[in-house]
Write an enzyme that holds these catalytic residues in place. Structure first.
Site, PDB file in Angstrom:
ATOM      1  N   SER A 146       0.940  -1.379   0.172  1.00 34.20           N
ATOM      2  CA  SER A 146      -0.024   0.061  -0.040  1.00 34.20           C
ATOM      3  C   SER A 146       0.735   1.359   0.044  1.00 34.20           C
ATOM      4  O   SER A 146       0.253   2.525  -0.327  1.00 34.20           O
ATOM      5  CB  SER A 146      -1.008   0.057   1.039  1.00 34.20           C
ATOM      6  OG  SER A 146      -2.010  -0.826   0.866  1.00 34.20           O
ATOM      7  N   LYS A 150       0.395   3.447  -2.888  1.00 30.62           N
ATOM      8  CA  LYS A 150      -0.762   4.100  -3.011  1.00 30.62           C
ATOM      9  C   LYS A 150      -0.414   5.749  -3.219  1.00 30.62           C
ATOM     10  O   LYS A 150      -1.103   6.736  -3.555  1.00 30.62           O
ATOM     11  CB  LYS A 150      -1.693   4.018  -1.738  1.00 30.62           C
ATOM     12  CG  LYS A 150      -2.564   2.678  -2.167  1.00 30.62           C
ATOM     13  CD  LYS A 150      -3.373   2.330  -1.158  1.00 30.62           C
ATOM     14  CE  LYS A 150      -4.017   0.891  -1.298  1.00 30.62           C
ATOM     15  NZ  LYS A 150      -4.520   0.160  -0.121  1.00 30.62           N
ATOM     16  N   TYR A 196      -3.699  -2.206  -9.893  1.00 32.67           N
ATOM     17  CA  TYR A 196      -3.879  -2.075  -8.684  1.00 32.67           C
ATOM     18  C   TYR A 196      -2.921  -3.293  -8.088  1.00 32.67           C
ATOM     19  O   TYR A 196      -1.804  -2.986  -7.273  1.00 32.67           O
ATOM     20  CB  TYR A 196      -5.215  -2.060  -8.156  1.00 32.67           C
ATOM     21  CG  TYR A 196      -5.140  -2.008  -6.668  1.00 32.67           C
ATOM     22  CD1 TYR A 196      -4.735  -0.987  -5.961  1.00 32.67           C
ATOM     23  CD2 TYR A 196      -5.416  -3.114  -5.794  1.00 32.67           C
ATOM     24  CE1 TYR A 196      -4.808  -1.098  -4.446  1.00 32.67           C
ATOM     25  CE2 TYR A 196      -5.325  -3.387  -4.776  1.00 32.67           C
ATOM     26  CZ  TYR A 196      -4.997  -2.275  -3.941  1.00 32.67           C
ATOM     27  OH  TYR A 196      -4.946  -2.162  -2.518  1.00 32.67           O
ATOM     28  N   TYR A 244      -4.321   3.613   8.078  1.00 32.29           N
ATOM     29  CA  TYR A 244      -5.634   3.054   8.256  1.00 32.29           C
ATOM     30  C   TYR A 244      -6.540   3.337   9.598  1.00 32.29           C
ATOM     31  O   TYR A 244      -6.149   4.379  10.179  1.00 32.29           O
ATOM     32  CB  TYR A 244      -5.857   1.280   7.909  1.00 32.29           C
ATOM     33  CG  TYR A 244      -5.004   1.420   6.641  1.00 32.29           C
ATOM     34  CD1 TYR A 244      -5.911   1.528   5.321  1.00 32.29           C
ATOM     35  CD2 TYR A 244      -3.955   0.765   6.352  1.00 32.29           C
ATOM     36  CE1 TYR A 244      -5.203   1.478   4.254  1.00 32.29           C
ATOM     37  CE2 TYR A 244      -3.380   0.883   5.475  1.00 32.29           C
ATOM     38  CZ  TYR A 244      -4.003   0.976   3.991  1.00 32.29           C
ATOM     39  OH  TYR A 244      -3.605   0.951   2.966  1.00 32.29           O
ATOM     40  N   VAL A 291       1.067  -3.798   3.720  1.00 39.52           N
ATOM     41  CA  VAL A 291       1.162  -4.990   4.655  1.00 39.52           C
ATOM     42  C   VAL A 291       2.419  -5.782   4.238  1.00 39.52           C
ATOM     43  O   VAL A 291       2.591  -7.258   4.967  1.00 39.52           O
ATOM     44  CB  VAL A 291      -0.106  -6.032   4.043  1.00 39.52           C
ATOM     45  CG1 VAL A 291      -1.457  -5.202   4.801  1.00 39.52           C
ATOM     46  CG2 VAL A 291      -0.105  -6.393   2.920  1.00 39.52           C
TER      47      VAL A 291
HETATM   48  O1  DON Z   1      -5.277  -4.796  -1.327  1.00 38.04           O
HETATM   49  C1  DON Z   1      -4.509  -5.519  -1.031  1.00 38.04           C
HETATM   50  O2  DON Z   1      -4.801  -6.312  -0.245  1.00 38.04           O
HETATM   51  C2  DON Z   1      -2.933  -5.384  -1.027  1.00 38.04           C
HETATM   52  N1  DON Z   1      -2.445  -5.444  -2.086  1.00 38.04           N
HETATM   53  C3  DON Z   1      -2.520  -4.077  -0.303  1.00 38.04           C
HETATM   54  C4  DON Z   1      -2.935  -3.996   1.059  1.00 38.04           C
HETATM   55  C5  DON Z   1      -1.943  -3.069   1.854  1.00 38.04           C
HETATM   56  O3  DON Z   1      -0.854  -3.051   1.817  1.00 38.04           O
HETATM   57  C6  DON Z   1      -2.638  -2.479   3.014  1.00 38.04           C
HETATM   58  N2  DON Z   1      -2.100  -2.209   4.046  1.00 38.04           N
HETATM   59  N3  DON Z   1      -1.697  -1.806   4.914  1.00 38.04           N
END
Ligand code: DON
Length: 304
Positions: A64, A67, A188, A240, A258
């Site tokens: 993420s 983003k 994405y 978040y 993540v």
């Molecule tokens: O959309 C998802 O599930 C992941 N590719 C990205 C999520 C992410 O890193 C959210 N984070 N903290």
């Protein structure tokens, strides 16, 4: 003058007891295979000093954190028109939640939850012909090195991304996605699968502490006002439902992923990137969050 080398080296030792206390994100199978006992930290000051410690050169899945880069590109392309389809409020819900979208007619709360990033991706697909290439080239130009997608991670995301597929279809049902769901999600999933090290991320994000001017060629990435706005969004929405806790404990605009990475910004001073794959209860890197807290304690550098 602060001795960043010794401060970062001390932090890399102090976080070690946290190894084994968090949990690696395993909902994307390709991420679950990353060895857990790793920690890196790197910073770059606004005037170009760099320091690092631990596994700061090891590439990891930025997830993420990407983003921030796609939001930056979309702000370049669309200016204030971007905000016709995305809000700027913290969500207070998990990053992949569908709940608010129903109430808010397919307009995501902010660009850092998944729904918001999917809308940003859609805007980019409409504007840039080879969007994946454009994103990869943009990030590569920011850190002066060729950055690649980890295709295995991108594939793994696509195979298990049921919620993201649901989110994109849901937004489309409100008429708020212009391009085919598959095309938007392909971007994405790939942006999340960019593979970068702490050193590369601290360098690539330098424009966020330099009023929008890039680190290497001093090129204008965004204007001052746009840069302030990204930092504001990182502080309020970048981690978040833990954004309040981040502001309380750390006090730096931050964006996490993540994969265990976190980029934090002290405007006009520096960007710092930490990485450790085990996540804590809020889905942010456990050792990474503690490392940022130690960094602020040791340097007294924070926006507050
Ligand atoms: O959309 C998802 O599930 C992941 N590719 C990205 C999520 C992410 O890193 C959210 N984070 N903290």
């Amino acid at each position: 003058m602060l001795n960043f080398d010794s401060i970062l080296a001390a932090i890399a030792v102090e976080i070690r007891p946290l190894f084994g206390q968090g949990k690696i994100a395993d909902y994307i199978p390709a991420l679950a295979r990353v060895p857990n006992e790793q920690f890196g930290i790197a910073l770059r000051t606004a005037d170009g000093r760099e320091a690092y410690a631990g596994d700061a050169h090891t590439p990891f899945s930025i997830q993420s954190i990407s983003k921030v880069f796609t939001l930056t590109l979309a702000m370049q392309e669309l200016g204030d028109r971007l905000w016709e389809r995305i809000g700027r409020e913290p969500s207070g819900d998990p990053f992949n939640s569908l709940i608010q979208l129903e109430h808010e007619q397919g307009v995501p709360r902010n660009p850092f939850i998944n729904a918001g990033a999917i809308v940003v991706a859609d805007r980019l697909v409409s504007r840039l012909p080879d969007t994946q290439r454009a994103v990869r080239q943009f990030v590569s130009s920011l850190c002066g090195e060729e950055i690649a997608f980890d295709e295995e991670v991108a594939r793994s995301e696509a195979e298990t991304g049921f919620r993201n597929i649901a989110l994109a279809n849901f937004i489309k049902s409100f008429g708020k996605l212009d391009n085919p769901v598959e095309q938007v999600l392909d971007l994405y999933f790939h942006q999340c699968a960019l593979s970068m090290s702490c050193v590369q991320l601290a360098r690539a994000c330098a424009y966020l502490c330099r009023d929008g001017a890039s680190a290497l060629r001093d090129q204008r990435v965004l204007n001052e006002r746009q840069t302030r706005r990204i930092n504001a969004l990182m502080l309020t929405c970048g981690t978040y439902d833990a954004a309040g806790e981040f502001a309380f404990r750390i006090g730096l605009p931050s964006k996490s992923g993540v994969g265990g990475g976190i980029v934090a910004v002290l405007p006009d001073r520096l960007t710092v990137c930490v990485w450790s794959p085990e996540l804590g209860p809020s889905g942010n890197s456990l050792a990474g969050m503690r490392a940022l807290e130690l960094f602020v304690e040791k340097t007294k550098l924070s926006v507050f």
